[in-house]
Structures are given as structure tokens and as C-alpha cells.
Design an enzyme around this catalytic site. Structure first.
Site, PDB file in Angstrom:
ATOM      1  N   GLU A 124      -2.225   7.961   3.172  1.00 28.90           N
ATOM      2  CA  GLU A 124      -0.586   7.964   2.530  1.00 28.90           C
ATOM      3  C   GLU A 124      -0.081   9.332   2.888  1.00 28.90           C
ATOM      4  O   GLU A 124       0.611  10.259   2.545  1.00 28.90           O
ATOM      5  CB  GLU A 124      -0.526   8.035   1.225  1.00 28.90           C
ATOM      6  CG  GLU A 124      -0.633   6.390   0.723  1.00 28.90           C
ATOM      7  CD  GLU A 124      -0.528   6.264  -0.763  1.00 28.90           C
ATOM      8  OE1 GLU A 124      -0.046   7.367  -1.561  1.00 28.90           O
ATOM      9  OE2 GLU A 124      -0.351   4.824  -1.191  1.00 28.90           O
ATOM     10  N   GLU A 132      -4.417  -0.780  -0.117  1.00 25.16           N
ATOM     11  CA  GLU A 132      -4.283  -0.502  -1.784  1.00 25.16           C
ATOM     12  C   GLU A 132      -3.368  -1.574  -2.088  1.00 25.16           C
ATOM     13  O   GLU A 132      -1.996  -1.681  -1.573  1.00 25.16           O
ATOM     14  CB  GLU A 132      -3.767   0.792  -2.059  1.00 25.16           C
ATOM     15  CG  GLU A 132      -4.615   1.849  -1.813  1.00 25.16           C
ATOM     16  CD  GLU A 132      -4.170   3.139  -2.453  1.00 25.16           C
ATOM     17  OE1 GLU A 132      -3.540   3.402  -3.243  1.00 25.16           O
ATOM     18  OE2 GLU A 132      -4.733   4.119  -1.566  1.00 25.16           O
TER      19      GLU A 132
END
Ligand code: AHR
Length: 540
Positions: free
Chosen positions: A211, A334
């Protein structure tokens, strides 16, 4: 400081989610395999010759982060009578083996962006106690790379290793590859041997950071900076082991202001050095996200379909720009429902070891949406080659432990059905279903159906009935070969969408037998209950 900063951003992100859905940017959502039917009867058309793609088992991977009680107390608890000589919880290992999880991402998540892998190897008494700034938690480093590899071997799974692109350098990433994958005779491979692990692990899949588009991420950078670092790390890592499969960080989700633009800029920089692009997404049922409307919540998997398709469009556009023969695949590494334990003390470890963080308790409607998300991943099996349910134990997880044992959350079941019944290739099934209107999403089909066909001819259908008040009658039309006898028919349903499992009542929401449907003249008739996710498996 980081946790306060991170909390603020998490709040902003969920508000951005509201804005997107309120403007109706998600609709219309009937997909290529679903058409709006009329009347009450739904029809499913299955043709054994019409396939989407062979299924990669890594589509049902999972994730373990050094976060809360996922590692410590979850998989590693040396003081527990339930643990083996390595300190691994045997009840958890048995459950993970039973699930057959093919791939586990590790060690983060946000944690990885401040993690020095050297702190977690070597004699345990020499490993430092470190302040993990991502979750404001004390990290003892008693579980590290070698313990994770041993655990993977013991449960029969493969590692998907995450690399520190926050505080870590490309040199440190390449050193970890050398530590893991080179047999001997170099600085880092010999260090592994000195630590008592003579055999290399041959880790194939690596995530180049986590991220990195997120302002909450340690070492957050611009897309171009990230793309350049990914290129440099890939070159150094492949100099150590040319066989690696590398995954670049894509957008953290459609709520990001840089959604898709980040992916494009990153790929323009590093397309030729990577094999896959990561995607992340968490779904919520807050006032902001759904207005608390459960019929909207169980439709949100359709926005995952859309996210996948938009991201693929960017990948393929960059492929075109670069005249590259290589087509990227996606790693949806995820995904889950997560909205209750998302702010405040739920994400702040207060400098404790193994604090209770992100211990989301899942209900029936969460499990229905997770079933829908399994369907969305399956129908994109041609391009999504890895996906990880985030996470596996104690932290937004299907498996919860305490000192006496474990229980299975509601979301365990749809995930386990994917692992158990989805085999071979994904069928290109066509579904004709009545629809309902959802604010901001348009017409949503009540039924969401996917199927798989194994090489021995075994067929499985996965059916989500989004109708919260009515059962639906279905006619399955077998256009190729009609199936043999029903091997399994199960359903997850109940009267109370908010029902949960717990240590006190571990099977409040659990699979029930679905009446086995019969087939004649190439047609099968069945009924799926209101508020349900079902799997039916036929032999040949
Ligand atoms: O899975 C929990 C967290 O969610 C991960 O650490 C991070 O990557 C994401 O924001």
C-alpha cells in the site's frame, strides 16, 4: 504519531467510500454472465465446453501479519499446552491444514513497511524488542522468517513474502531473497545456514512493498518514486534469483484519490520488471457505505468485479503503450469485510505485545458477502492468479483463538467451500435472475452464480441468494453433458442476518444440508433459501 496519522486516514477513506457510492459511480452492475430475468423462476445455463480459465489454487490464499494476536497467540504461543516443540499452535495448524490454504502472505501489511527482517532471524535470545510504528505495538521478533517458513512447511502452504519498501532498501530486499533462496556460499545464504537452516526455501512470489500509495504507510511515496524503486529492487532481486515472480503495489482501493492513476504511473515505470499488480479492498456496512441497508451490503461484491475490470484495463493499456508481449495478472492480496474494528483502540496497540487489534466479529450477512466475493474472484480466474483473504487468525479472521482452543467465524465457511469444492476450471455459466434496485448501484440480480468443472468432470456451483426475504426457485439447464449424482449440497443461511459465532456458541451460524436436487432430461430444479450462500457438487 503514526497510529494517530493512520487513524485519520482510515476515517477519510471510509468517507470517500460513501461519496463514491452516493454518486452512483458503481452501477450498472449486471455482468457479462448475468442477465435480468422476468418472473420468479431463475435459470442457470451450464455448458461443460464453455470455460473462463483454469483455476489457480492461489486464488484462495490468506494472510498473516505481525499485527495484534495473529502471530503471537494465533500461530505462535510457546507457553501454551496446545503448542508443539516449535511453539506452533497445533489446533490452528490442524485447522489450516484442513482448509488446505495454498499460499500465505507474510509479514504484512502495514507492519512490513517498518520491519527489518534481520531483527527476526538468528538466536532468539539476541533478537531485539522493537516498537512497531504501524500498529504502535511491541514486537519481540521471536517469530521471524525461519519460523514462518517452518510453519508453512508444517501446514503444507507456500509463502508469499512481503518486502519493506518503506524504511527498507532494495539492497535489503535482495539480501532477504539471497537469505531465503540461495543454497550456500554467499554472505546471506551462509548466514541462514549458520542460523540452523541448511536448505533454501525457494520462495517464488514476492510483494514489492505494501500500500505504498497510502499516506498512512511508513515511507509513502509518489507513484513514480515507487515505480523506480520497484524497478531497482526487481533488478537486484532477480540478479540473486531470476526465477522470482514479482508483484507491484497497485492502488489500495477505489476510495483512494489516486485510484487507477497510481496504477498507471507505477506500471509506466516498472511494467517490464514485474509479473503481477496487487489490489486491496475491505467492505463495510456502515451508514456511510451502505446506509446500513443489508440488501445493498450483500451486493457489494459486484463492486469488486468492477474494481478488477478497471484495474485490468489500466494494466492492458500500459501493455499497449509499451508494446509489451507480456500480460500482467492480478494479486488481490487483501480482501475481506472489515468495518467495525477499524478506528481508535481497535487499531492502536498502546505499546503492548500481542494486543487485541482488529478482532472483528463476523455475522451471517458478512459471510454472505464473503461468498459473493469468492464468486467475484472465481469469475475473474483468467486474470486474478493470487488472492488472499485478509487475514487468517484472530485479526479480521475466519479462525479465532483463546488459551483454550479456537472457533470458526461465519466467514470461514464460504472461504472453505471455495478451497474444498472449486476445482479444475471456472465455467462460464450464464444466469438469468430477477433483479432489485439498490440506491447508487442500479439493478442488482438476486442470484449470483459461479461454477467450476474438475478434470474428472465433477461440477460445483456456488449460489448467493441476495433476496433477504424470499427463497428462489432455480432451473439449471445442462447444455453440455448432464451431471451425475449429487456429492454434496450445503447452505449457509439463518433467520438473523446479525447472528454471530463465539466461543460460547461456536455453531450458531454453520452450514446445513441443502435438499439434494434431482436432474432429469438435462434439467435440475432446486430452491435456495432467502439470505443464503450454497454450494452443490455433482459427480460424473
Ligand atoms: O489487513 C489489515 C491492514 O489493512 C494491512 O496491514 C494493510 O495493508 C491494510 O490497510
Amino acid at each position: 504519531m503514526f497510529s494517530g496519522r493512520r487513524r485519520d486516514f482510515l476515517r477519510q477513506i471510509s468517507t470517500a467510500g460513501l461519496a463514491l457510492s452516493a454518486k452512483g459511480l458503481f452501477g450498472p452492475l449486471l455482468n457479462a454472465q448475468t442477465v435480468a430475468g422476468d418472473g420468479d423462476m431463475s435459470r442457470i445455463y451450464v455448458d461443460s465446453r464453455r470455460l473462463i480459465a483454469p483455476l489457480d489454487r492461489n486464488l484462495f490464499g490468506s494472510f498473516l501479519e505481525h499485527l495484534g494476536r495473529a502471530i503471537y497467540e494465533g500461530v505462535y504461543d510457546p507457553g501454551s499446552s496446545l503448542s508443539d516443540a516449535n511453539g506452533f499452535r497445533t489446533d490452528v495448524m490442524d485447522q489450516v491444514k484442513k482448509l488446505g490454504v495454498p499460499l500465505v502472505r507474510y509479514p504484512g501489511g502495514n507492519f512490513v513497511s517498518g520491519y527489518n527482517w534481520l531483527d527476526g532471524v538468528g538466536p532468539k535470545q539476541d533478537r531485539p524488542m522493537v516498537l512497531d510504528k504501524a500498529w504502535n505495538t511491541l514486537e519481540s521478533n521471536q517469530f521471524g522468517t525461519n519460523e514462518f517458513m517452518s510453519w508453512c512447511k508444517a501446514v503444507g502452504t507456500k509463502p508469499l513474502m512481503g518486502l519493506n519498501f518503506g524504511t527498507g532498501t532494495s539492497e535489503q530486499a535482495a539480501a532477504l531473497v539471497e537469505y531465503c533462496n540461495v543454497e550456500k556460499g554467499t554472505k546471506w545464504s551462509d548466514l541462514r545456514r549458520k542460523h540452523g537452516y541448511p536448505d533454501p526455501y525457494h520462495v517464488e512470489h514476492w510483494c514489492l512493498g505494501n500500500e505504498m500509495d497510502g499516506p498512512w504507510q511508513i515511507g509513502h511515496m509518489t507513484a513514480t518514486e515507487y515505480g523506480m524503486k520497484a524497478e531497482d529492487a526487481a533488478l537486484q532481486m532477480r540478479a540473486v534469483d531470476p526465477s522470482l515472480k514479482l508483484i507491484a503495489c497497485g492502488s489500495s482501493g477505489p476510495q483512494m484519490p489516486t485510484y487507477l492513476e497510481w496504477d498507471r504511473e507505477v506500471l509506466e515505470q516498472c511494467y517490464q520488471y514485474v509479473d503481477g499488480l496487487s489490489m486491496h479492498r475491505y467492505f463495510g456496512n456502515t451508514q456511510e457505505e451502505t446506509g446500513g441497508d443489508s440488501s445493498k451490503f450483500v451486493a457489494l461484491n459486484l463492486t469488486m468485479d468492477r474494481q478488477i475490470e478497471e484495474t485490468l484495463a489500466v494494466c492492458d493499456m500500459v501493455q499497449g503503450h509499451q508494446r509489451s508481449p507480456k500480460q500482467l495478472w492480478l494479486s488481490f492480496d487483501e480482501w475481506n469485510v472489515w468495518y467495525r474494528e477499524r478506528t481508535g483502540d481497535a487499531v492502536d496497540g498502546h505499546r503492548q505485545q500481542a494486543p487485541h487489534l482488529l478482532e472483528e466479529v463476523y455475522n451471517l450477512e458478512d459471510a454472505l458477502l464473503v461468498g459473493g466475493l469468492v464468486n467475484s474472484l472465481l469469475r475473474h480466474a483468467d486474470r486474478v492468479k493470487i488472492a488472499c483473504l485478509a487475514q487468517l487468525v484472530n485479526v479480521i479472521a475466519p479462525i479465532m483463538t483463546n488459551e483454550k482452543g479456537l472457533y470458526l467465524q461465519t466467514i470461514y465457511y464460504p472461504y472453505s467451500w471455495g478451497l474444498q469444492y472449486a476445482k479444475g476450471s471456472v465455467l462460464n455459466v450464464m444466469t438469468e435472475s430477477p433483479t432489485y434496485d439498490v440506491a447508487g448501484m442500479g439493478k442488482v440480480p438476486y442470484l449470483d452464480v459461479v461454477g467450476t468443472q474438475a478434470s474428472d468432470g465433477t461440477v460445483a456451483l456456488f449460489i448467493l441468494n441476495r433476496d433477504l426475504s424470499k427463497a428462489h426457485s432455480i432451473e439449471i439447464n445442462w447444455e453440455g453433458k448432464a451431471p451425475g449424482r449429487v456429492l454434496a449440497a450445503q447452505v449457509l443461511t439463518g433467520d438473523d442476518l446479525k447472528a454471530v459465532n463465539s466461543f460460547a456458541a461456536p455453531r450458531k451460524v454453520a452450514p446445513q444440508e441443502l435438499t439434494k436436487p434431482t436432474t432429469s432430461a438435462g434439467k435440475t430444479k432446486l430452491e435456495v433459501p432467502a439470505r443464503s450462500y450454497s454450494v452443490i457438487q455433482w459427480g460424473t
